[in-house]
Design an enzyme around this catalytic site. Structure first.
Site, PDB file in Angstrom:
ATOM      1  N   ARG A   1       4.108  -0.914  -8.215  1.00 43.89           N
ATOM      2  CA  ARG A   1       5.047  -1.410  -8.855  1.00 43.89           C
ATOM      3  C   ARG A   1       6.285  -0.353  -9.199  1.00 43.89           C
ATOM      4  O   ARG A   1       7.330  -0.824  -9.827  1.00 43.89           O
ATOM      5  CB  ARG A   1       4.700  -1.860 -10.505  1.00 43.89           C
ATOM      6  CG  ARG A   1       3.736  -2.932 -10.271  1.00 43.89           C
ATOM      7  CD  ARG A   1       3.531  -3.438 -11.832  1.00 43.89           C
ATOM      8  NE  ARG A   1       2.890  -4.949 -11.744  1.00 43.89           N
ATOM      9  CZ  ARG A   1       1.540  -5.143 -11.961  1.00 43.89           C
ATOM     10  NH1 ARG A   1       0.529  -4.097 -12.076  1.00 43.89           N
ATOM     11  NH2 ARG A   1       1.186  -6.478 -11.859  1.00 43.89           N
TER      12      ARG A   1
ATOM     13  N   HIS B   1      -3.546   4.311  -2.237  1.00 48.86           N
ATOM     14  CA  HIS B   1      -4.567   3.437  -1.444  1.00 48.86           C
ATOM     15  C   HIS B   1      -5.183   3.898  -0.504  1.00 48.86           C
ATOM     16  O   HIS B   1      -6.393   3.859  -0.101  1.00 48.86           O
ATOM     17  CB  HIS B   1      -3.867   2.216  -1.141  1.00 48.86           C
ATOM     18  CG  HIS B   1      -3.094   1.237  -2.105  1.00 48.86           C
ATOM     19  ND1 HIS B   1      -2.033   1.052  -2.378  1.00 48.86           N
ATOM     20  CD2 HIS B   1      -3.661   0.484  -3.114  1.00 48.86           C
ATOM     21  CE1 HIS B   1      -1.867   0.258  -3.468  1.00 48.86           C
ATOM     22  NE2 HIS B   1      -2.913  -0.087  -3.964  1.00 48.86           N
TER      23      HIS B   1
ATOM     24  N   LEU C   1       0.700  -1.252  -0.113  1.00 48.96           N
ATOM     25  CA  LEU C   1      -0.060  -0.182   0.025  1.00 48.96           C
ATOM     26  C   LEU C   1       0.857   1.276   0.194  1.00 48.96           C
ATOM     27  O   LEU C   1       1.856   1.345   0.399  1.00 48.96           O
ATOM     28  CB  LEU C   1      -0.914   0.092   1.219  1.00 48.96           C
ATOM     29  CG  LEU C   1      -1.994  -1.092   1.264  1.00 48.96           C
ATOM     30  CD1 LEU C   1      -2.735  -0.962   2.569  1.00 48.96           C
ATOM     31  CD2 LEU C   1      -2.938  -1.546   0.052  1.00 48.96           C
TER      32      LEU C   1
HETATM   33  P1  AMP Z   1      -4.127  -2.416  -6.829  1.00 48.64           P
HETATM   34  O1  AMP Z   1      -3.429  -2.599  -5.222  1.00 48.64           O
HETATM   35  O2  AMP Z   1      -2.846  -1.811  -7.614  1.00 48.64           O
HETATM   36  O3  AMP Z   1      -4.809  -3.288  -7.493  1.00 48.64           O
HETATM   37  O4  AMP Z   1      -4.831  -0.941  -6.688  1.00 48.64           O
HETATM   38  C1  AMP Z   1      -5.941  -1.017  -5.891  1.00 48.64           C
HETATM   39  C2  AMP Z   1      -6.892   0.205  -5.834  1.00 48.64           C
HETATM   40  O5  AMP Z   1      -6.151   1.355  -5.623  1.00 48.64           O
HETATM   41  C3  AMP Z   1      -7.353   0.361  -7.386  1.00 48.64           C
HETATM   42  O6  AMP Z   1      -8.679   0.703  -7.564  1.00 48.64           O
HETATM   43  C4  AMP Z   1      -6.398   1.394  -8.020  1.00 48.64           C
HETATM   44  O7  AMP Z   1      -6.923   2.170  -8.953  1.00 48.64           O
HETATM   45  C5  AMP Z   1      -6.155   2.464  -6.710  1.00 48.64           C
HETATM   46  N1  AMP Z   1      -4.924   3.139  -6.839  1.00 48.64           N
HETATM   47  C6  AMP Z   1      -3.864   2.498  -7.468  1.00 48.64           C
HETATM   48  N2  AMP Z   1      -2.645   3.593  -7.471  1.00 48.64           N
HETATM   49  C7  AMP Z   1      -3.439   4.522  -7.247  1.00 48.64           C
HETATM   50  C8  AMP Z   1      -3.045   6.141  -7.145  1.00 48.64           C
HETATM   51  N3  AMP Z   1      -1.790   6.450  -7.183  1.00 48.64           N
HETATM   52  N4  AMP Z   1      -3.967   6.875  -6.601  1.00 48.64           N
HETATM   53  C9  AMP Z   1      -5.175   6.687  -6.249  1.00 48.64           C
HETATM   54  N5  AMP Z   1      -5.675   5.342  -6.422  1.00 48.64           N
HETATM   55  C10 AMP Z   1      -4.716   4.340  -6.980  1.00 48.64           C
END
Ligand code: AMP
Length: 306
Positions: A202, A52, A48
């Site tokens: 990432r 997040h 996170l």
């Molecule tokens: P992930 O853990 O990458 O699957 O992302 C989980 C959620 O966090 C998804 O709804 C993403 O679109 C959101 N998310 C990822 N990176 C960001 C960011 N930089 N700003 C806002 N939301 C994000």
């Protein structure tokens, strides 16, 4: 005060804990406002970052109980992708979620969610094969499958998704509408570092040198949005920006597209609802970003990192 947060690994305990959350609320749980008894859900793959946690903040503005999940979903990774390497930082993630006000965190194993005979799929059609789905044809089916399962398990009033993964947001919204899943989707804006790079789990794969180049993706999208805002055609303007990204040090531009964000149809020129989508590689690291053209045109081109 940091409320106690329960870590839950199986769906039966999840159901009980959700029942307890829905059934009772204590003083200070948002009594007297419209959030009472409402549950908002924030699905994540963990590792996170501040992006997040902004999803959690948005969830708390709409509900008095936030449930999060940490699950690296094997169904959305193709063989040879980074499933095994994907950063897993469960203890740190749980500490961040508890401090942000999350009440329950669901951390199922893949075996628990997908039993040995698991064979169901969620077919989302052609849109799953375009843009991010072109090189990753099973990716969005995997996203839709896990999202359907998690929404069925948690049965939240709200689910919070990031604008950053705009195709995912659009596809989940379409699936929820078409399958009549009773949940309201909230879109959270993209959180970026000071140079403009969208935060991503990432990004930790990037070297120091690549971290300097990476924000150029956002800066070039801004430049392109401004050019489009002046009435130029996407075909010519995008060719130039793709070349500039390569000159900046990007290894490959997987796609750079202009779409109507209400329909996902491609556009030849900008309109009020136009949105740019891009995926590009820095070495082996794949970065994605997106901006709404009208939003970008309202702000001055940022000349960050130059
Ligand atoms: P992930 O853990 O990458 O699957 O992302 C989980 C959620 O966090 C998804 O709804 C993403 O679109 C959101 N998310 C990822 N990176 C960001 C960011 N930089 N700003 C806002 N939301 C994000």
């Amino acid at each position: 005060m940091v409320q106690a947060m329960e870590r839950i690994h199986d769906s039966q305990r999840l159901r009980q804990a959700l029942g307890a959350l829905r059934g009772g609320h204590s003083a200070g749980d948002g009594a007297g406002d419209g959030r009472i008894g409402r549950i908002a859900f924030v699905p994540t793959m963990g590792a996170l970052h501040a992006g997040h946690l902004c999803l959690v903040d948005l969830a708390l503005r709409h509900s008095n109980h936030v449930v999060a999940s940490l699950f690296v979903n094997p169904a959305q990774f193709a063989p040879g992708e980074d499933f095994a390497l994907y950063p897993r930082t469960v203890d740190e993630d749980c500490a961040k979620l508890a401090a942000a006000g999350v009440r329950l965190v669901f951390l199922p194993t893949a075996d628990h969610l997908y039993g040995p005979d698991f064979s169901t799929s969620v077919n989302i059609g052609r849109l799953g094969q375009l843009y991010c789905g072109k090189k990753r044809p099973d990716h969005f089916a995997g996203v839709c499958l896990v999202m359907t399962k998690l929404l069925n398990l948690v049965q939240p009033d709200y689910v919070v998704l990031g604008e950053k993964d705009f195709q995912q947001f659009f596809i989940v919204q379409k699936m929820v509408r078409e399958l009549n899943i009773p949940v309201t989707i909230l879109q959270a804006r993209t959180i970026r570092n000071l140079q403009g790079l969208a935060l991503s789990s990432r990004n930790q794969y990037l070297s120091k040198e690549q971290m300097i180049i990476a924000p150029r993706l956002y800066q070039r999208l801004h430049e392109l949005a401004h050019t489009l805002g002046e009435g130029k055609s996407f075909a010519g303007a995008s060719r130039r920006i793709k070349q500039q990204l390569l000159d900046d040090g990007f290894t490959m531009v997987e796609y750079l597209s202009l779409i109507d964000q209400r329909s996902f149809h491609p556009l030849a020129h900008a309109s009020q609802s136009a949105r740019l989508l891009c995926a590009a590689y820095l070495g082996t690291v794949r970065l994605i970003d997106t901006i709404a053209v009208a939003d970008a045109c309202r702000t001055k081109t940022r000349r960050m990192g130059r």
